[in-house]
Enzyme design. Structure first.
Site: not given
Length: 231
Positions: A120, A138
């Site tokens: 991420k 997220d």
């Protein structure tokens, strides 16, 4: 969502916010990498408060090494997990200086090889700093993707793969920003604010909250079950 609905979904988000950006504050690619690393399990607001003074003196990995781990901790001690994050940031700075000439690599594999950098974080850096068509999933994007029907998946990686396959060309660079902001300010976790959502008619969420102050259908059911169990 159908292909046409997905295009319209992003078209409306883009019309409302033509130039979406991360809410993290930074002055260069290295500062962005540090800020995103610090943002794990923390809010952007909290990270920005901690890094404003830090980034006045730390602009490069060498600056970070010169500051030292204890000096870094003094700046970020208000952020959750600051001890482990400080260790990772210092180890990251050392590798960047030793192996990359002090530059942040524009490569996902090289980024994820750095301490404290997951997929991420790498995707955020690649997107924000290098304009790559990446999707940093997220909690907000995971929720919006599943709730709306845009990109369903049981894991962040599964949602990311769905977004990679489904997001139309004109919206690929800005997509993860629009989805994060939509999840943060409209499609909230506890009570989605469907009453002022610009894409509500395209959304597959059944328990829509169409009146301010109302409770989602799922929450109503949970309350009813709780009352019955007490009785």
């Amino acid at each position: 969502m159908t292909r046409d609905q997905i295009f319209e979904f992003f078209r409306r988000l883009a019309e409302a916010n033509p130039s979406p950006e991360t809410e993290l504050e930074f002055g260069n690619v290295y500062q962005l990498l540090v800020a995103v690393t610090l943002s794990a399990q923390a809010t952007d607001v909290g990270v920005n408060k901690a890094t404003r003074k830090l980034f006045q003196i730390v602009k490069t990995p060498q600056d970070m090494l010169d500051l030292g781990e204890e000096g870094l901790k003094e700046h970020i001690k208000t952020i959750g997990l600051f001890n482990s994050k400080a260790r990772n940031v210092m180890a990251m700075a050392e590798i960047l200086v030793r192996e990359h000439g002090g530059e942040v690599p524009a490569d996902r594999d090289l980024l994820t090889a750095l301490p404290g950098v997951g997929r991420k974080t790498a995707n955020v850096v690649l997107n924000c700093a290098f304009g790559a068509e990446t999707f940093a999933v997220d909690t907000h994007i995971f929720r919006v993707g599943n709730r709306t029907g845009l990109a369903k998946g049981k894991t962040p990686l599964a949602v990311e793969k769905q977004l990679e396959r489904k997001v139309p060309g004109p919206f690929r660079v800005g997509a993860h920003h629009w989805l994060i902001l939509h999840g943060r300010y409209v499609c909230k976790a506890r009570t989605p604010e469907c009453w002022h959502c610009g894409v509500v008619d395209l959304c597959g969420y059944k328990a829509k909250v169409l009146e301010k102050g109302a409770m989602p259908a799922g929450a109503k059911k949970a309350v009813a079950v709780k009352k019955e169990s007490k009785a």
